[in-house]
Design a protein around this motif. Structure first.
Motif, PDB file in Angstrom:
ATOM      1  N   MET A  31     -45.691   8.746   7.806  1.00  0.00           N
ATOM      2  CA  MET A  31     -45.659   8.741   6.380  1.00  0.00           C
ATOM      3  C   MET A  31     -43.968   9.187   6.284  1.00  0.00           C
ATOM      4  N   PHE A  33     -43.075   9.348   1.834  1.00  0.00           N
ATOM      5  CA  PHE A  33     -43.774   9.411   0.469  1.00  0.00           C
ATOM      6  C   PHE A  33     -42.574   9.079  -0.813  1.00  0.00           C
ATOM      7  N   LEU A  45     -46.647  11.845  -7.142  1.00  0.00           N
ATOM      8  CA  LEU A  45     -46.293  11.410  -6.234  1.00  0.00           C
ATOM      9  C   LEU A  45     -46.842   9.758  -6.291  1.00  0.00           C
ATOM     10  N   THR A  48     -48.101   6.292  -0.831  1.00  0.00           N
ATOM     11  CA  THR A  48     -47.691   6.755   0.571  1.00  0.00           C
ATOM     12  C   THR A  48     -47.161   5.558   1.132  1.00  0.00           C
ATOM     13  N   ASN A  50     -46.800   4.001   5.272  1.00  0.00           N
ATOM     14  CA  ASN A  50     -47.276   4.143   6.353  1.00  0.00           C
ATOM     15  C   ASN A  50     -46.538   2.259   7.014  1.00  0.00           C
ATOM     16  N   GLN A 101     -42.400  19.364   3.784  1.00  0.00           N
ATOM     17  CA  GLN A 101     -41.735  18.040   3.650  1.00  0.00           C
ATOM     18  C   GLN A 101     -40.284  18.165   3.528  1.00  0.00           C
TER      19      GLN A 101
ATOM     20  N   GLY B  97     -50.067  14.545   2.880  1.00  0.00           N
ATOM     21  CA  GLY B  97     -49.505  13.424   1.330  1.00  0.00           C
ATOM     22  C   GLY B  97     -49.685  13.769  -0.140  1.00  0.00           C
ATOM     23  N   ASN B  98     -50.770  14.874  -0.276  1.00  0.00           N
ATOM     24  CA  ASN B  98     -51.572  15.239  -1.285  1.00  0.00           C
ATOM     25  C   ASN B  98     -50.788  16.286  -1.749  1.00  0.00           C
TER      26      ASN B  98
END
Lengths: 112, 111
Positions: A31, A33, A45, A48, A50, A101, B97-98
């Motif tokens: 992934m 972002f 955000l 995403t 992929n 992350q 991701g959130n």
């Protein structure tokens, strides 16, 4: 860990034009972002990305405005299309390793 | 009401002071809580993360989570000028991701 680089680091653009931001990761990640960081605001955000599938966009962001490519497991691009001054912001890409992350240094965009 | 509230500061302290940074949140589904540090013109870097309630210590940094009050804190002991940065809290219910971020608190530690 992951080391992430972004190009360009900054740019000044005219309204109505488009800018493509590149993000390179030093290892393969599933992934990636894309975030936007506006002055005085939270990191938000955008989508995403992929590898091998369409990007998933968050509410308020659409593919026509922010098309994303993810051609392989180490690279992604975000395009900011038909720019307006409201698009002036810092754009960051990130990739997770476990729960951590990692973020790139960001692209500082100014639209005149 | 925003999901995550964080006082943007700026916060200015003398070197050696104890710094307390805080966030409140409204979503009871949040389970993972993180603190990121962001130096000027750099991307955020993860300082600490905590799962559910409790304390976690790493050197001069201590993270606390009180889920009953929906309140998280980051304490910095013996603060140094090199700690001058913006500190962002972030949290998620479980999806990597959130992440939902606070606005960040800008900290300045004066020598």
């Amino acid at each position: 860990s992951a080391v992430i680089s972004q190009k360009p680091s900054r740019d000044i653009c005219q309204r109505g034009t488009s800018l493509t931001i590149q993000c390179q990761v030093d290892s393969q990640v599933t992934m990636m972002f894309w975030y936007r960081q506006q002055p005085g605001q939270s990191l938000t955000l955008i989508a995403t990305a992929n590898q091998g599938s369409e990007a998933t966009y968050e509410s308020g962001f659409v593919i026509d405005k922010f098309p994303i490519s993810r051609p392989n497991l180490t690279f992604s691009t975000l395009t900011v299309s038909n720019m307006s001054p409201e698009d002036s912001s810092i754009y960051l890409c990130s990739a997770p390793t476990g729960w951590e992350q990692f973020f790139g240094p960001g692209t500082r965009l100014t639209v005149l | 009401q925003k999901e995550v509230e964080q006082d943007p500061g700026p916060l200015s302290v003398p070197e050696g002071a104890i710094v307390s940074l805080n966030c409140t949140y409204s979503n009871s589904a949040f389970q993972y809580f993180m603190w990121y540090r962001q130096y000027s013109r750099k991307g955020p870097e993860l300082l600490m993360y905590t799962y559910s309630s409790g304390n976690k210590e790493d050197g001069r940094f201590t993270a606390q989570v009180d889920k009953s009050s929906k309140y998280i804190s980051l304490f910095i002991r013996d603060s140094q000028p090199s700690d001058s940065a913006t500190y962002l809290c972030a949290m998620t219910g479980g999806s990597q991701g959130n992440l939902i971020f606070g606005k960040g608190t800008k900290l300045s530690v004066k020598p």
